[in-house]
Scaffold this motif. Sequence first.
Motif, PDB file in Angstrom:
ATOM      1  N   MET A 189      -7.866-115.989 -41.249  1.00  0.00           N
ATOM      2  CA  MET A 189      -9.125-115.477 -41.779  1.00  0.00           C
ATOM      3  C   MET A 189      -9.489-114.169 -41.083  1.00  0.00           C
ATOM      4  O   MET A 189      -9.380-114.025 -39.874  1.00  0.00           O
ATOM      5  N   ALA A 190      -9.908-113.178 -41.859  1.00  0.00           N
ATOM      6  CA  ALA A 190     -10.301-111.899 -41.279  1.00  0.00           C
ATOM      7  C   ALA A 190     -11.654-112.043 -40.604  1.00  0.00           C
ATOM      8  O   ALA A 190     -12.500-112.814 -41.028  1.00  0.00           O
ATOM      9  N   GLU A 191     -11.856-111.248 -39.545  1.00  0.00           N
ATOM     10  CA  GLU A 191     -13.131-111.309 -38.848  1.00  0.00           C
ATOM     11  C   GLU A 191     -14.231-110.737 -39.732  1.00  0.00           C
ATOM     12  O   GLU A 191     -14.039-109.748 -40.428  1.00  0.00           O
ATOM     13  N   ILE A 192     -15.382-111.364 -39.733  1.00  0.00           N
ATOM     14  CA  ILE A 192     -16.486-110.894 -40.552  1.00  0.00           C
ATOM     15  C   ILE A 192     -17.242-109.760 -39.862  1.00  0.00           C
ATOM     16  O   ILE A 192     -18.045-109.094 -40.476  1.00  0.00           O
ATOM     17  N   PHE A 193     -16.982-109.532 -38.605  1.00  0.00           N
ATOM     18  CA  PHE A 193     -17.560-108.408 -37.886  1.00  0.00           C
ATOM     19  C   PHE A 193     -16.678-108.136 -36.676  1.00  0.00           C
ATOM     20  O   PHE A 193     -15.730-108.874 -36.411  1.00  0.00           O
ATOM     21  N   ASP A 194     -16.949-107.048 -36.009  1.00  0.00           N
ATOM     22  CA  ASP A 194     -16.133-106.638 -34.866  1.00  0.00           C
ATOM     23  C   ASP A 194     -16.932-106.917 -33.602  1.00  0.00           C
ATOM     24  O   ASP A 194     -17.713-106.081 -33.144  1.00  0.00           O
ATOM     25  N   PRO A 195     -16.794-108.096 -33.010  1.00  0.00           N
ATOM     26  CA  PRO A 195     -17.679-108.494 -31.921  1.00  0.00           C
ATOM     27  C   PRO A 195     -17.261-107.980 -30.553  1.00  0.00           C
ATOM     28  O   PRO A 195     -16.083-107.729 -30.291  1.00  0.00           O
ATOM     29  N   VAL A 196     -18.239-107.820 -29.711  1.00  0.00           N
ATOM     30  CA  VAL A 196     -17.984-107.578 -28.293  1.00  0.00           C
ATOM     31  C   VAL A 196     -17.468-108.890 -27.705  1.00  0.00           C
ATOM     32  O   VAL A 196     -18.087-109.938 -27.875  1.00  0.00           O
ATOM     33  N   ARG A 197     -16.343-108.833 -27.005  1.00  0.00           N
ATOM     34  CA  ARG A 197     -15.733-110.068 -26.514  1.00  0.00           C
ATOM     35  C   ARG A 197     -15.673-110.154 -24.991  1.00  0.00           C
ATOM     36  O   ARG A 197     -15.129-111.107 -24.445  1.00  0.00           O
ATOM     37  N   TYR A 198     -16.247-109.178 -24.300  1.00  0.00           N
ATOM     38  CA  TYR A 198     -16.308-109.243 -22.832  1.00  0.00           C
ATOM     39  C   TYR A 198     -17.657-108.716 -22.375  1.00  0.00           C
ATOM     40  O   TYR A 198     -18.168-107.719 -22.901  1.00  0.00           O
ATOM     41  N   SER A 199     -18.240-109.385 -21.394  1.00  0.00           N
ATOM     42  CA  SER A 199     -19.497-108.909 -20.822  1.00  0.00           C
ATOM     43  C   SER A 199     -19.645-109.471 -19.407  1.00  0.00           C
ATOM     44  O   SER A 199     -18.832-110.295 -18.965  1.00  0.00           O
ATOM     45  N   VAL A 200     -20.672-109.008 -18.732  1.00  0.00           N
ATOM     46  CA  VAL A 200     -20.985-109.481 -17.384  1.00  0.00           C
ATOM     47  C   VAL A 200     -22.417-109.989 -17.368  1.00  0.00           C
ATOM     48  O   VAL A 200     -23.335-109.294 -17.817  1.00  0.00           O
ATOM     49  N   ILE A 201     -22.602-111.204 -16.897  1.00  0.00           N
ATOM     50  CA  ILE A 201     -23.925-111.810 -16.754  1.00  0.00           C
ATOM     51  C   ILE A 201     -24.361-111.620 -15.307  1.00  0.00           C
ATOM     52  O   ILE A 201     -23.697-112.107 -14.385  1.00  0.00           O
ATOM     53  N   THR A 202     -25.461-110.917 -15.089  1.00  0.00           N
ATOM     54  CA  THR A 202     -25.894-110.610 -13.721  1.00  0.00           C
ATOM     55  C   THR A 202     -27.081-111.455 -13.276  1.00  0.00           C
ATOM     56  O   THR A 202     -27.378-111.508 -12.080  1.00  0.00           O
ATOM     57  N   GLU A 203     -27.765-112.098 -14.235  1.00  0.00           N
ATOM     58  CA  GLU A 203     -28.941-112.901 -13.895  1.00  0.00           C
ATOM     59  C   GLU A 203     -28.548-114.362 -13.684  1.00  0.00           C
ATOM     60  O   GLU A 203     -27.662-114.882 -14.362  1.00  0.00           O
ATOM     61  N   LYS A 204     -29.220-115.009 -12.741  1.00  0.00           N
ATOM     62  CA  LYS A 204     -28.945-116.413 -12.420  1.00  0.00           C
ATOM     63  C   LYS A 204     -27.434-116.586 -12.255  1.00  0.00           C
ATOM     64  O   LYS A 204     -26.687-115.683 -12.393  1.00  0.00           O
ATOM     65  N   ASN A 205     -26.860-117.589 -11.978  1.00  0.00           N
ATOM     66  CA  ASN A 205     -25.431-117.870 -11.961  1.00  0.00           C
ATOM     67  C   ASN A 205     -24.559-116.695 -12.437  1.00  0.00           C
ATOM     68  O   ASN A 205     -23.921-116.766 -13.502  1.00  0.00           O
ATOM     69  N   PRO A 206     -24.480-115.577 -11.706  1.00  0.00           N
ATOM     70  CA  PRO A 206     -23.740-114.397 -12.171  1.00  0.00           C
ATOM     71  C   PRO A 206     -22.271-114.723 -12.420  1.00  0.00           C
ATOM     72  O   PRO A 206     -21.628-115.423 -11.639  1.00  0.00           O
ATOM     73  N   ARG A 207     -21.746-114.164 -13.514  1.00  0.00           N
ATOM     74  CA  ARG A 207     -20.364-114.423 -13.892  1.00  0.00           C
ATOM     75  C   ARG A 207     -19.933-113.443 -14.970  1.00  0.00           C
ATOM     76  O   ARG A 207     -20.764-112.835 -15.646  1.00  0.00           O
ATOM     77  N   GLU A 208     -18.640-113.329 -15.157  1.00  0.00           N
ATOM     78  CA  GLU A 208     -18.106-112.614 -16.305  1.00  0.00           C
ATOM     79  C   GLU A 208     -17.994-113.603 -17.466  1.00  0.00           C
ATOM     80  O   GLU A 208     -17.918-114.813 -17.257  1.00  0.00           O
ATOM     81  N   ILE A 209     -17.985-113.080 -18.683  1.00  0.00           N
ATOM     82  CA  ILE A 209     -17.881-113.947 -19.853  1.00  0.00           C
ATOM     83  C   ILE A 209     -16.988-113.295 -20.895  1.00  0.00           C
ATOM     84  O   ILE A 209     -17.042-112.074 -21.101  1.00  0.00           O
ATOM     85  N   VAL A 210     -16.159-114.100 -21.521  1.00  0.00           N
ATOM     86  CA  VAL A 210     -15.335-113.631 -22.629  1.00  0.00           C
ATOM     87  C   VAL A 210     -15.547-114.545 -23.824  1.00  0.00           C
ATOM     88  O   VAL A 210     -15.699-115.759 -23.669  1.00  0.00           O
ATOM     89  N   MET A 211     -15.597-113.957 -25.004  1.00  0.00           N
ATOM     90  CA  MET A 211     -15.656-114.728 -26.242  1.00  0.00           C
ATOM     91  C   MET A 211     -14.295-114.606 -26.918  1.00  0.00           C
ATOM     92  O   MET A 211     -13.935-113.548 -27.448  1.00  0.00           O
ATOM     93  N   LEU A 212     -13.521-115.674 -26.857  1.00  0.00           N
ATOM     94  CA  LEU A 212     -12.177-115.664 -27.399  1.00  0.00           C
ATOM     95  C   LEU A 212     -12.154-116.249 -28.808  1.00  0.00           C
ATOM     96  O   LEU A 212     -13.170-116.720 -29.312  1.00  0.00           O
TER      97      LEU A 212
END
Length: 244
Positions: free
Chosen positions: A1-24
Motif C-alpha cells: 500500500m502506498a503511503e497516504i502522506f510523507d510522515p516525519v519518522r524521527y524526532s527527539v522528546i526532551t520533556e519528561k522521560n527524554p528519549r529519541e523516537i522513531v515511527m517505523l
Amino acid sequence: MAEIFDPVRYSVITEKNPREIVMLRGNGCKWRRCRFCDYHLDFSRDTAANFAINEAALSQVRGLYGKLEVINSGSLMDLDEATLSLIRDICLQKNIHELHFECHWMHRKELPSYRAFFTDAGIAVKIKIGVETFDADFREHVLDKGIDETDPAVIAAGFDEVCLLFGLSGQTVTSMRNDIETGLAYFERVCVNLMVENSTPVRPDTAVLADFMEHIYPFYRDDPRVDILLNNTDFGVGKDKTHE
C-alpha cells in the motif's frame, strides 16, 4: 500500500522521560478494529520497502539520553526480522540501554520472546499497551479494543506503560481522572492522547475536551509519569513533511 502522506519518522522528546523516537512501518495491525483509529493505514506487505523506510529512520538515531521509543501502526510483532535486528544493533552501537515498544493485548503471550531478543543483549524493554480506558464496557462496546479482560492488574501484568484516549462522548471528568489514577497505580507510565479528527466516524467531543483542559490537564501536566499529547503528533513524528 502506498503511503497516504510523507510522515516525519524521527524526532527527539526532551520533556519528561527524554528519549529519541522513531515511527517505523510494519506489515499491518492484526486487530484493525478499533473504531477511532486510522493509524493502521500506515503499513505495507512489501517487507523490502518497509525495511528501507525503517532503515532510513533508524539511521538518524544518535543515542541521545540512552533511550529509544519505537512505534508503528500496530505492535512490535508487525515489524520484520531485519528491522528488529537493526534496532538491536543500533542500540548496542549507540549505547542505548532502554527501548520502548507498543503492543496490542492480543499479542501478550508473544511478548516474552520479543523481550528476550533485546534483554539478552543487555537492553531493557518497556512495553506500552493501548487500553484507552479502564471502563471495560465503554472500551469494548464503543471503541472495540479487543481486550477480553476487566481487571487492570491482569491487563498490566505483561506490560509496563499504558495509553489512554480522552475527548470522546460519554467520558466525564470523573472517568478521565479515574483512568489516569488507575494507570498510575498499575503501570510505570501513562500516555494520554486526545481524540482528533481523522477518517473514522468517531469524532472528538468538544465539551469533553474542554472539561479535560480545565479540570484534568492542569493537575497532571507536570507529572513526570504522565505524557499528554494534545495532538497526536506532539512527539514530533507522524507530521506530514510535505506540509510542514
